[in-house]
Design an enzyme around this catalytic site. Structure first.
Site, PDB file in Angstrom:
ATOM      1  NE  ARG A 161      11.279 -10.840  37.223  1.00 13.60           N
ATOM      2  CZ  ARG A 161      10.722  -8.974  37.051  1.00 13.60           C
ATOM      3  NH1 ARG A 161      10.665  -9.179  38.802  1.00 13.60           N
ATOM      4  NH2 ARG A 161       9.564  -8.730  36.289  1.00 13.60           N
TER       5      ARG A 161
ATOM      6  CG  HIS B 195      11.869  -6.035  32.775  1.00  7.47           C
ATOM      7  ND1 HIS B 195      10.676  -7.068  32.342  1.00  7.47           N
ATOM      8  CD2 HIS B 195      11.455  -5.182  33.364  1.00  7.47           C
ATOM      9  CE1 HIS B 195       9.999  -6.818  33.141  1.00  7.47           C
ATOM     10  NE2 HIS B 195       9.658  -5.965  34.352  1.00  7.47           N
TER      11      HIS B 195
ATOM     12  CD  GLN C 294       7.415  -2.064  33.137  1.00  4.83           C
ATOM     13  OE1 GLN C 294       7.900  -3.299  33.726  1.00  4.83           O
ATOM     14  NE2 GLN C 294       6.693  -1.386  33.179  1.00  4.83           N
TER      15      GLN C 294
ATOM     16  CG  ASP D  92      14.860   0.498  36.552  1.00  3.44           C
ATOM     17  OD1 ASP D  92      13.634   0.531  37.595  1.00  3.44           O
ATOM     18  OD2 ASP D  92      14.828  -0.495  36.097  1.00  3.44           O
TER      19      ASP D  92
ATOM     20  CB  CYS E 103       9.242  -0.426  35.463  1.00  2.00           C
ATOM     21  SG  CYS E 103      10.342  -0.943  36.484  1.00  2.00           S
TER      22      CYS E 103
ATOM     23  NE  ARG F  90       4.840  -5.888  32.763  1.00  2.00           N
ATOM     24  CZ  ARG F  90       6.194  -5.959  33.396  1.00  2.00           C
ATOM     25  NH1 ARG F  90       6.121  -5.565  34.278  1.00  2.00           N
ATOM     26  NH2 ARG F  90       6.625  -7.439  33.576  1.00  2.00           N
TER      27      ARG F  90
HETATM   28  N1   CP Z   1       7.882  -4.105  36.655  1.00  2.00           N
HETATM   29  C1   CP Z   1       7.805  -5.308  36.865  1.00  2.00           C
HETATM   30  O1   CP Z   1       8.465  -6.084  36.872  1.00  2.00           O
HETATM   31  O2   CP Z   1       8.020  -5.337  38.006  1.00  2.00           O
HETATM   32  P1   CP Z   1       7.919  -6.371  39.158  1.00  2.00           P
HETATM   33  O3   CP Z   1       9.366  -6.703  39.053  1.00  2.00           O
HETATM   34  O4   CP Z   1       6.707  -6.789  40.846  1.00  2.00           O
HETATM   35  O5   CP Z   1       7.082  -7.688  38.277  1.00  2.00           O
HETATM   36  N1  NVA Z   2      15.804  -3.075  36.971  1.00  2.00           N
HETATM   37  C1  NVA Z   2      15.056  -3.801  38.469  1.00  2.00           C
HETATM   38  C2  NVA Z   2      13.746  -4.048  37.338  1.00  2.00           C
HETATM   39  C3  NVA Z   2      13.036  -4.781  37.612  1.00  2.00           C
HETATM   40  C4  NVA Z   2      11.591  -4.353  37.233  1.00  2.00           C
HETATM   41  C5  NVA Z   2      15.727  -5.682  38.182  1.00  2.00           C
HETATM   42  O1  NVA Z   2      15.830  -5.303  37.850  1.00  2.00           O
HETATM   43  O2  NVA Z   2      15.351  -5.017  39.561  1.00  2.00           O
END
Ligand code: CP
Ligand code: NVA
Length: 308
Positions: free
Chosen positions: A107, A134, A137, A225, A266, A294
């Site tokens: 990530r 993402h 997700q 989101d 998400c 997930r």
């Molecule tokens: N939805 C998601 O990716 O959550 P986290 O940021 O907690 O991993």
């Molecule tokens: N769009 C959000 C998703 C988090 C899982 C972010 O990137 O913070």
């Protein structure tokens, strides 16, 4: 090398096979304790590195638990604690990590980091979120929709708010799984024209509407989101709230979608900003099913990458 970098980079047959595997593995665990091992142990003898340059709850825990259920081992690494966060190149990091582990999930911020990791690693790399996409997700989201409502092909999905990384993966999924997608949000937060053009060139029916009420009409799925993503400057928070207030998912808005429409987010959510608690905890919401899936979807993604 089978990486999982984005939904538009994995072919539809493989994507469908990942969802099928996820459902089969989920069913097989139906009466298991959460810590129990799966009856199949395809990751036995495999070491998985989970690298986080941003915070995470779901991605971190679901990849870790999923690997262990399949008999593998994990190490969870913070980018800041690695030499990666102190000037070592991504390419060198990728080559070194490949000597120790069988699979890397990362990530990160820039997509270029993910792509460089994939280019120089000699083990599969999975995208656990970048500023641009993402994909894990949205694989869980497709699985969740189909568990509740059957095939997503031909359905209408409406996204409200910011045309962000999660939305971009929905655009990719619309092309691969064959659903219609509507974006509704303020002009300044619209997805890039190049993303829309690319999707349309692949035959995706994608619309942009300014008015959220007309946008959600006939929706089978309503999605939103956070209004401020992890890569956005926190100084943007107040401005974003002003821009997005009219795109909150509340009961009034949900009543204009199909009666059987589902609601997704998400998570993590800012309750009563982008969606009200009535909607999040209401009968159309499947937010916690998405979170559960997930785990199952990513287990299938790891098997796909490792060919096990
Ligand atoms: N939805 C998601 O990716 O959550 P986290 O940021 O907690 O991993
Ligand atoms: N769009 C959000 C998703 C988090 C899982 C972010 O990137 O913070």
């Amino acid at each position: 090398m089978t990486h999982f970098l984005d939904i538009d980079k994995t072919n539809p047959v493989q994507l469908r096979s990942i969802i099928d595997t996820a459902r089969r593995m989920k069913d097989a665990r139906a009466n298991y304790a959460k810590g129990a091992l799966d009856s199949e142990q395809p990751l036995a003898g495999h070491m998985v590195a989970l690298i986080f340059e941003k915070p995470s709850t779901r991605t971190r825990v679901s990849f870790d638990v999923g690997t262990r259920q399949m008999g593998g081992q994990t190490m969870v690494l913070s980018g800041a604690d690695m030499q990666l966060g102190h000037g070592e190149t991504i390419a060198d990091t990728a080559r070194v990590m490949s000597q120790y582990v069988d699979l890397i999930m990362i990530r990160t911020f820039e997509e270029a980091t993910l792509l460089e990791m994939a280019e120089y690693a000699s083990v599969p790399v999975i995208n656990g979120l970048t500023n641009r996409t993402h994909p894990c997700q949205i694989m869980a989201d497709i699985m969740t929709f189909e568990e509740h409502r059957g095939p997503i092909k031909g359905k209408k999905v409406v996204w409200l708010g910011d045309g962000n990384n999660t939305f971009t993966s929905f655009v990719h999924a619309a092309g691969q799984f064959g659903f219609d997608l509507t974006f509704t949000g303020p002009e300044v937060l619209e997805p890039a024209q190049s993303l829309l053009d690319e999707a349309r060139s692949k035959g995706v029916n994608i619309e942009v509407r300014r008015d959220p009420h007309t946008a959600v009409k006939d929706a089978d799925l309503v999605v939103t989101d956070t209004w401020v993503s992890m890569h956005d400057p926190q100084s943007a928070r107040e401005r974003r709230h002003n821009q997005l207030r009219g795109y909150q998912v509340n009961e009034d808005l949900m009543s204009q979608a199909k009666p059987e429409a589902l609601f997704m987010h998400c998570l993590p959510a800012h309750r009563d900003d982008e969606a009200t608690s009535q909607v999040m905890d209401g009968p159309q919401s499947v937010i916690f099913d998405e979170a559960e899936n997930r785990l199952h979807a990513q287990k299938a993604i790891m098997r796909h990458c490792l060919g096990v």
